[in-house]
Design a protein around this motif. Sequence first.
Motif, PDB file in Angstrom:
ATOM      1  N   MET A   1     -45.815  38.114-104.118  1.00 59.00           N
ATOM      2  CA  MET A   1     -45.116  39.371-103.926  1.00 59.00           C
ATOM      3  C   MET A   1     -43.656  39.280-104.387  1.00 59.00           C
ATOM      4  O   MET A   1     -43.054  40.299-104.667  1.00 59.00           O
ATOM      5  N   THR A   2     -43.116  38.081-104.452  1.00 58.94           N
ATOM      6  CA  THR A   2     -41.718  37.961-104.864  1.00 58.94           C
ATOM      7  C   THR A   2     -41.534  38.260-106.349  1.00 58.94           C
ATOM      8  O   THR A   2     -40.455  38.688-106.755  1.00 58.94           O
ATOM      9  N   GLU A   3     -42.575  38.056-107.153  1.00 64.00           N
ATOM     10  CA  GLU A   3     -42.465  38.327-108.584  1.00 64.00           C
ATOM     11  C   GLU A   3     -42.175  39.803-108.846  1.00 64.00           C
ATOM     12  O   GLU A   3     -41.381  40.147-109.731  1.00 64.00           O
ATOM     13  N   ILE A   4     -42.792  40.674-108.072  1.00 63.35           N
ATOM     14  CA  ILE A   4     -42.562  42.106-108.262  1.00 63.35           C
ATOM     15  C   ILE A   4     -41.093  42.451-108.003  1.00 63.35           C
ATOM     16  O   ILE A   4     -40.499  43.264-108.696  1.00 63.35           O
ATOM     17  N   TRP A   5     -40.486  41.789-107.020  1.00 61.40           N
ATOM     18  CA  TRP A   5     -39.074  42.045-106.710  1.00 61.40           C
ATOM     19  C   TRP A   5     -38.154  41.455-107.775  1.00 61.40           C
ATOM     20  O   TRP A   5     -37.112  42.026-108.085  1.00 61.40           O
ATOM     21  N   SER A   6     -38.537  40.352-108.351  1.00 58.80           N
ATOM     22  CA  SER A   6     -37.774  39.768-109.451  1.00 58.80           C
ATOM     23  C   SER A   6     -37.801  40.708-110.652  1.00 58.80           C
ATOM     24  O   SER A   6     -36.774  40.959-111.289  1.00 58.80           O
ATOM     25  N   ASN A   7     -38.969  41.244-110.954  1.00 57.71           N
ATOM     26  CA  ASN A   7     -39.101  42.201-112.058  1.00 57.71           C
ATOM     27  C   ASN A   7     -38.286  43.463-111.774  1.00 57.71           C
ATOM     28  O   ASN A   7     -37.621  43.990-112.668  1.00 57.71           O
TER      29      ASN A   7
ATOM     30  N   ILE B   1     -38.563  53.396-100.689  1.00 57.78           N
ATOM     31  CA  ILE B   1     -39.638  52.580-101.266  1.00 57.78           C
ATOM     32  C   ILE B   1     -40.981  53.059-100.718  1.00 57.78           C
ATOM     33  O   ILE B   1     -41.130  53.261 -99.513  1.00 57.78           O
ATOM     34  N   THR B   2     -41.944  53.206-101.616  1.00 60.30           N
ATOM     35  CA  THR B   2     -43.336  53.411-101.212  1.00 60.30           C
ATOM     36  C   THR B   2     -44.140  52.269-101.813  1.00 60.30           C
ATOM     37  O   THR B   2     -44.061  52.013-103.007  1.00 60.30           O
ATOM     38  N   SER B   3     -44.879  51.580-100.958  1.00 62.80           N
ATOM     39  CA  SER B   3     -45.742  50.480-101.403  1.00 62.80           C
ATOM     40  C   SER B   3     -47.185  50.947-101.351  1.00 62.80           C
ATOM     41  O   SER B   3     -47.631  51.479-100.327  1.00 62.80           O
ATOM     42  N   TYR B   4     -47.898  50.752-102.437  1.00 64.52           N
ATOM     43  CA  TYR B   4     -49.334  51.032-102.486  1.00 64.52           C
ATOM     44  C   TYR B   4     -50.026  49.677-102.479  1.00 64.52           C
ATOM     45  O   TYR B   4     -49.889  48.897-103.421  1.00 64.52           O
ATOM     46  N   LEU B   5     -50.738  49.388-101.408  1.00 66.18           N
ATOM     47  CA  LEU B   5     -51.387  48.089-101.229  1.00 66.18           C
ATOM     48  C   LEU B   5     -52.866  48.197-101.544  1.00 66.18           C
ATOM     49  O   LEU B   5     -53.546  49.115-101.089  1.00 66.18           O
ATOM     50  N   ARG B   6     -53.374  47.245-102.298  1.00 68.08           N
ATOM     51  CA  ARG B   6     -54.809  47.218-102.612  1.00 68.08           C
ATOM     52  C   ARG B   6     -55.640  46.966-101.360  1.00 68.08           C
ATOM     53  O   ARG B   6     -56.747  47.459-101.227  1.00 68.08           O
ATOM     54  N   ASP B   7     -55.077  46.191-100.425  1.00 65.25           N
ATOM     55  CA  ASP B   7     -55.801  45.801 -99.213  1.00 65.25           C
ATOM     56  C   ASP B   7     -54.791  45.741 -98.068  1.00 65.25           C
ATOM     57  O   ASP B   7     -53.681  45.245 -98.258  1.00 65.25           O
TER      58      ASP B   7
ATOM     59  N   ALA C   1     -56.126  48.952-109.513  1.00 69.29           N
ATOM     60  CA  ALA C   1     -56.867  47.991-110.336  1.00 69.29           C
ATOM     61  C   ALA C   1     -57.102  46.721-109.519  1.00 69.29           C
ATOM     62  O   ALA C   1     -56.234  46.297-108.754  1.00 69.29           O
ATOM     63  N   GLU C   2     -58.255  46.123-109.680  1.00 71.16           N
ATOM     64  CA  GLU C   2     -58.634  44.971-108.857  1.00 71.16           C
ATOM     65  C   GLU C   2     -57.685  43.793-108.975  1.00 71.16           C
ATOM     66  O   GLU C   2     -57.561  43.002-108.045  1.00 71.16           O
ATOM     67  N   ASP C   3     -57.000  43.654-110.096  1.00 68.48           N
ATOM     68  CA  ASP C   3     -56.087  42.528-110.256  1.00 68.48           C
ATOM     69  C   ASP C   3     -54.667  42.852-109.776  1.00 68.48           C
ATOM     70  O   ASP C   3     -53.762  42.050-109.924  1.00 68.48           O
ATOM     71  N   TRP C   4     -54.465  44.026-109.189  1.00 69.66           N
ATOM     72  CA  TRP C   4     -53.169  44.407-108.621  1.00 69.66           C
ATOM     73  C   TRP C   4     -53.210  44.216-107.115  1.00 69.66           C
ATOM     74  O   TRP C   4     -54.158  44.640-106.455  1.00 69.66           O
TER      75      TRP C   4
END
Length: 75
Positions: free
Chosen positions: A1-7, A25-31, A62-65
């Motif tokens: 999850m830290t990679e998304i914040w770095s980006n 912030i709105t977070s859309y979580l796959r699970d 998407a399943e890989d997100w």
Amino acid sequence: MTEIWSNLARILASAEMTVDNIVRITSYLRDPAYADANATARVKALGGRAVPTTAIVAQTLAEDWLVELEVIAVG
């Protein structure tokens, strides 16, 4: 999850902003199992600064997100 914040930090920097400019912030979580890791990463990235936040479970991502963020920043 830290990679998304770095980006996100790089994207904000390109607009001469930082995470301090984030106002929503709105977070859309796959699970829903990702909720704690998402919250921990957000709090760390924001240095503990409170920002209005919503988390939505969207199993149609998407399943890989793991998570998708929608961020509002004001310059």
